[in-house]
Design a protein around this motif. Structure first.
Motif, PDB file in Angstrom:
ATOM      1  N   LYS A   9     -13.286   8.519   5.682  1.00  0.00           N
ATOM      2  CA  LYS A   9     -14.341   8.153   4.726  1.00  0.00           C
ATOM      3  C   LYS A   9     -15.578   7.610   5.424  1.00  0.00           C
ATOM      4  O   LYS A   9     -16.689   7.674   4.904  1.00  0.00           O
ATOM      5  CB  LYS A   9     -13.816   7.138   3.711  1.00  0.00           C
ATOM      6  CG  LYS A   9     -13.491   5.770   4.272  1.00  0.00           C
ATOM      7  CD  LYS A   9     -13.038   4.825   3.174  1.00  0.00           C
ATOM      8  CE  LYS A   9     -12.764   3.428   3.721  1.00  0.00           C
ATOM      9  NZ  LYS A   9     -12.321   2.496   2.669  1.00  0.00           N
ATOM     10  N   ASP A  10     -15.393   7.072   6.642  1.00  0.00           N
ATOM     11  CA  ASP A  10     -16.513   6.551   7.407  1.00  0.00           C
ATOM     12  C   ASP A  10     -17.147   7.662   8.228  1.00  0.00           C
ATOM     13  O   ASP A  10     -16.464   8.359   8.990  1.00  0.00           O
ATOM     14  CB  ASP A  10     -16.040   5.425   8.333  1.00  0.00           C
ATOM     15  CG  ASP A  10     -17.182   4.811   9.114  1.00  0.00           C
ATOM     16  OD1 ASP A  10     -17.856   3.934   8.569  1.00  0.00           O
ATOM     17  OD2 ASP A  10     -17.398   5.227  10.273  1.00  0.00           O
ATOM     18  N   ASP A  33     -12.810  12.588   2.067  1.00  0.00           N
ATOM     19  CA  ASP A  33     -11.744  12.110   1.200  1.00  0.00           C
ATOM     20  C   ASP A  33     -10.620  13.138   1.134  1.00  0.00           C
ATOM     21  O   ASP A  33     -10.715  14.243   1.683  1.00  0.00           O
ATOM     22  CB  ASP A  33     -12.280  11.799  -0.209  1.00  0.00           C
ATOM     23  CG  ASP A  33     -13.023  12.976  -0.830  1.00  0.00           C
ATOM     24  OD1 ASP A  33     -12.684  14.135  -0.495  1.00  0.00           O
ATOM     25  OD2 ASP A  33     -13.930  12.742  -1.641  1.00  0.00           O
ATOM     26  N   GLN A  53      -7.931   5.843   9.296  1.00  0.00           N
ATOM     27  CA  GLN A  53      -7.852   4.787   8.283  1.00  0.00           C
ATOM     28  C   GLN A  53      -7.586   3.444   8.940  1.00  0.00           C
ATOM     29  O   GLN A  53      -7.087   3.363  10.056  1.00  0.00           O
ATOM     30  CB  GLN A  53      -6.738   5.078   7.276  1.00  0.00           C
ATOM     31  CG  GLN A  53      -5.325   4.993   7.850  1.00  0.00           C
ATOM     32  CD  GLN A  53      -4.254   5.044   6.782  1.00  0.00           C
ATOM     33  OE1 GLN A  53      -4.256   5.927   5.922  1.00  0.00           O
ATOM     34  NE2 GLN A  53      -3.330   4.096   6.822  1.00  0.00           N
ATOM     35  N   ALA A  54      -7.929   2.392   8.208  1.00  0.00           N
ATOM     36  CA  ALA A  54      -7.591   1.036   8.623  1.00  0.00           C
ATOM     37  C   ALA A  54      -6.126   0.778   8.277  1.00  0.00           C
ATOM     38  O   ALA A  54      -5.570   1.436   7.394  1.00  0.00           O
ATOM     39  CB  ALA A  54      -8.493   0.032   7.920  1.00  0.00           C
ATOM     40  N   SER A  56      -4.793  -1.385   6.507  1.00  0.00           N
ATOM     41  CA  SER A  56      -4.594  -1.790   5.115  1.00  0.00           C
ATOM     42  C   SER A  56      -4.736  -0.633   4.126  1.00  0.00           C
ATOM     43  O   SER A  56      -4.384  -0.772   2.953  1.00  0.00           O
ATOM     44  CB  SER A  56      -5.600  -2.891   4.756  1.00  0.00           C
ATOM     45  OG  SER A  56      -6.928  -2.416   4.915  1.00  0.00           O
ATOM     46  N   GLU A  57      -5.236   0.506   4.570  1.00  0.00           N
ATOM     47  CA  GLU A  57      -5.462   1.641   3.673  1.00  0.00           C
ATOM     48  C   GLU A  57      -4.225   2.531   3.572  1.00  0.00           C
ATOM     49  O   GLU A  57      -3.312   2.456   4.406  1.00  0.00           O
ATOM     50  CB  GLU A  57      -6.670   2.452   4.160  1.00  0.00           C
ATOM     51  CG  GLU A  57      -7.972   1.666   4.122  1.00  0.00           C
ATOM     52  CD  GLU A  57      -9.142   2.450   4.704  1.00  0.00           C
ATOM     53  OE1 GLU A  57     -10.252   2.284   4.213  1.00  0.00           O
ATOM     54  OE2 GLU A  57      -8.921   3.223   5.659  1.00  0.00           O
ATOM     55  N   THR A  58      -4.203   3.384   2.544  1.00  0.00           N
ATOM     56  CA  THR A  58      -3.033   4.241   2.296  1.00  0.00           C
ATOM     57  C   THR A  58      -3.418   5.710   2.179  1.00  0.00           C
ATOM     58  O   THR A  58      -2.727   6.492   1.535  1.00  0.00           O
ATOM     59  CB  THR A  58      -2.316   3.796   1.012  1.00  0.00           C
ATOM     60  OG1 THR A  58      -3.238   3.870  -0.094  1.00  0.00           O
ATOM     61  CG2 THR A  58      -1.773   2.382   1.141  1.00  0.00           C
ATOM     62  N   VAL A  59      -4.519   6.097   2.798  1.00  0.00           N
ATOM     63  CA  VAL A  59      -4.972   7.482   2.737  1.00  0.00           C
ATOM     64  C   VAL A  59      -3.920   8.414   3.327  1.00  0.00           C
ATOM     65  O   VAL A  59      -3.635   9.488   2.788  1.00  0.00           O
ATOM     66  CB  VAL A  59      -6.306   7.660   3.487  1.00  0.00           C
ATOM     67  CG1 VAL A  59      -6.781   9.105   3.397  1.00  0.00           C
ATOM     68  CG2 VAL A  59      -7.355   6.722   2.934  1.00  0.00           C
ATOM     69  N   SER A  62      -0.996   9.134   0.996  1.00  0.00           N
ATOM     70  CA  SER A  62      -1.407  10.043  -0.078  1.00  0.00           C
ATOM     71  C   SER A  62      -1.499  11.477   0.446  1.00  0.00           C
ATOM     72  O   SER A  62      -1.079  12.426  -0.224  1.00  0.00           O
ATOM     73  CB  SER A  62      -2.761   9.606  -0.641  1.00  0.00           C
ATOM     74  OG  SER A  62      -2.671   8.313  -1.211  1.00  0.00           O
ATOM     75  N   THR A  81      -7.654   2.423  12.926  1.00  0.00           N
ATOM     76  CA  THR A  81      -8.836   1.770  13.484  1.00  0.00           C
ATOM     77  C   THR A  81      -8.492   0.595  14.385  1.00  0.00           C
ATOM     78  O   THR A  81      -9.340   0.129  15.134  1.00  0.00           O
ATOM     79  CB  THR A  81      -9.752   1.281  12.363  1.00  0.00           C
ATOM     80  OG1 THR A  81      -9.008   0.402  11.499  1.00  0.00           O
ATOM     81  CG2 THR A  81     -10.276   2.451  11.547  1.00  0.00           C
ATOM     82  N   ARG A  87       2.611  -1.510  11.109  1.00  0.00           N
ATOM     83  CA  ARG A  87       1.996  -0.524  10.218  1.00  0.00           C
ATOM     84  C   ARG A  87       2.216   0.888  10.765  1.00  0.00           C
ATOM     85  O   ARG A  87       2.455   1.839  10.002  1.00  0.00           O
ATOM     86  CB  ARG A  87       0.496  -0.812  10.089  1.00  0.00           C
ATOM     87  CG  ARG A  87      -0.230   0.126   9.132  1.00  0.00           C
ATOM     88  CD  ARG A  87       0.175  -0.153   7.696  1.00  0.00           C
ATOM     89  NE  ARG A  87      -0.555   0.697   6.772  1.00  0.00           N
ATOM     90  CZ  ARG A  87      -0.005   1.695   6.103  1.00  0.00           C
ATOM     91  NH1 ARG A  87       1.287   1.970   6.239  1.00  0.00           N
ATOM     92  NH2 ARG A  87      -0.722   2.424   5.266  1.00  0.00           N
TER      93      ARG A  87
END
Length: 395
Positions: A9-10, A33, A53-54, A56-59, A62, A81, A87
């Motif tokens: 996304k970044d 995305d 992704q960081a 904390s993200e769940t991309v 998904s 990141t 994690r």
């Protein structure tokens, strides 16, 4: 040459990954995305997907769920990141082919990408013609069985993580010191220097393992806060003194100055001025490195209880024990805080920070165990979130 899909996304992260993968000789289709990524999967049939992704993200989760239906054999590499072993293990359990951490360079990612591209799905041999007496229903049943077998095999391979159960290796975030009372920390660009007030010693440590390389006993002083200044090492020494040491094997004393602002717990050198912070007046002092280390300006400390001070090349930082956080101070007015970074290592109250240094990309601190002297001291490595690190390093 292979077509690879990149999801981030970044925009900066997308560009970084795209350039690295193109340097490896591949064609890259990038999306910001998951929706865009699935379009790439359906239209261009990539051989590999990389998801940035960081932690904390769940991309990635998904994407893995979507690919179970659309392309169960497509390997997915997660580019996190920052390094987070727990994690990374969760992502591997969810079915990620591999998890990589920065830097996302061609050299760093080459082996992982090459290995993922060699991953192949199940091959089915052409079956003999089925006799005509077998009905259409049998053909349909056979087709469904083959599809189910392929999907099931892909899911099984994903969840077995290709027979790997080990964690992604990450550097340790803390080190035990062979002494109990660390009081100050300085980094000279190659090695760390740590003082111990109880044994009246200053130790030189390896920057990677924190093994002790050399120890110097100082019978005439009780060393505390440290600061590296060119070819010298300043040490706040009880009672009421600051000693300048030459960085030789003996740490020869170059000068001794009476501390005009006692109870100094932090020292930092910015290339021109020596800065100190004390717990008696709770002020930050700007000093000229003259014979008496004259205080030319003082500023109220904007936090709770300061325990250490350092300079990152552009700004002063203090370690605030009350709020368990790092404070970046406005260089022109240190009373103003421009950034706060919480320190999880000190949340439980087991450790009291005593020293702070910046090595160019992360902060390092020393700590005593509470109650004081109950156990060996510690060194904590504090990784900086990428967005904060960019802000720190950008002029």
């Amino acid at each position: 040459m292979a077509v690879l899909a990149v999801v981030a996304k970044d925009e900066e992260q997308r560009l970084t990954l795209k350039l690295a993968l193109e340097e490896l000789g591949h064609l890259v289709a990038a999306a910001k995305d998951l929706s865009g990524a699935m379009e790439i999967v359906s239209r261009q049939r990539p051989r590999l997907m990389i998801v940035a992704q960081a932690p904390s993200e769940t991309v990635a989760e998904s994407a893995l769920a979507e690919l179970e239906r659309e392309a169960p054999l497509l390997p997915v590499i997660v580019a996190m990141t920052e390094r987070k072993a727990a994690r990374a293990l969760d992502l591997l359990k969810a079915g990620a082919y591999e998890v990589v951490a920065p830097p996302w360079t061609a050299e760093h990612m080459a082996a992982t990408v090459s290995k993922a591209l060699r991953f192949k799905g199940t091959a089915f041999e052409a079956s003999r013609p089925i006799e005509k007496k077998i009905g259409v229903g049998a053909y349909a049943a056979l087709g469904l069985l083959l599809v189910a077998m392929a999907a099931g095999w892909g899911a099984l391979e994903r969840h077995r993580r290709l027979a790997r159960e080990s964690e992604v290796p990450v550097p340790p975030s803390e080190f035990a010191l062979p002494y109990a009372h660390p009081a100050g920390l300085a980094y000279d660009g190659k090695r760390y220097w740590i003082s111990d007030w109880f044994s009246q010693t200053i130790h030189r440590h390896d920057p990677n393992t924190f093994a002790v390389l050399r120890t110097r006993y100082l019978p005439q002083e009780v060393p505390g806060a440290l600061a590296y200044a060119g070819d010298a090492l300043y040490a706040a020494a009880a009672p009421r003194g600051i000693v300048k040491h030459l960085l030789d094997d003996r740490l020869s004393v170059l000068s001794w100055s009476r501390d005009a602002a006692p109870q100094t717990v932090g020292l930092a050198y910015d290339g021109l001025y020596l800065w100190s912070v004390d717990t008696k007046t709770k002020k930050i002092h700007k000093r000229i490195p003259d014979e008496g280390l004259s205080v030319i300006e003082s500023y109220p400390y904007p936090g709770g209880v300061p325990t250490a001070l350092t300079f990152d090349g552009r700004a002063l930082w203090s370690l605030d024990w009350t709020n368990r956080e790092l404070l970046r101070h406005d260089f022109k007015n240190p009373n103003r805080v421009t950034m706060r970074l919480p320190l999880d290592a000190y949340r439980g109250g087991r450790w009291k920070p005593t020293g702070l240094a910046f090595d160019g990309s992360r902060f390092v601190s020393t700590a005593e165990e509470l109650p004081r002297g109950e156990g060996l001291g510690r060194v904590f490595i504090h990784e900086i979130p990428p967005e904060h690190l960019r802000a720190i390093l950008t002029p």
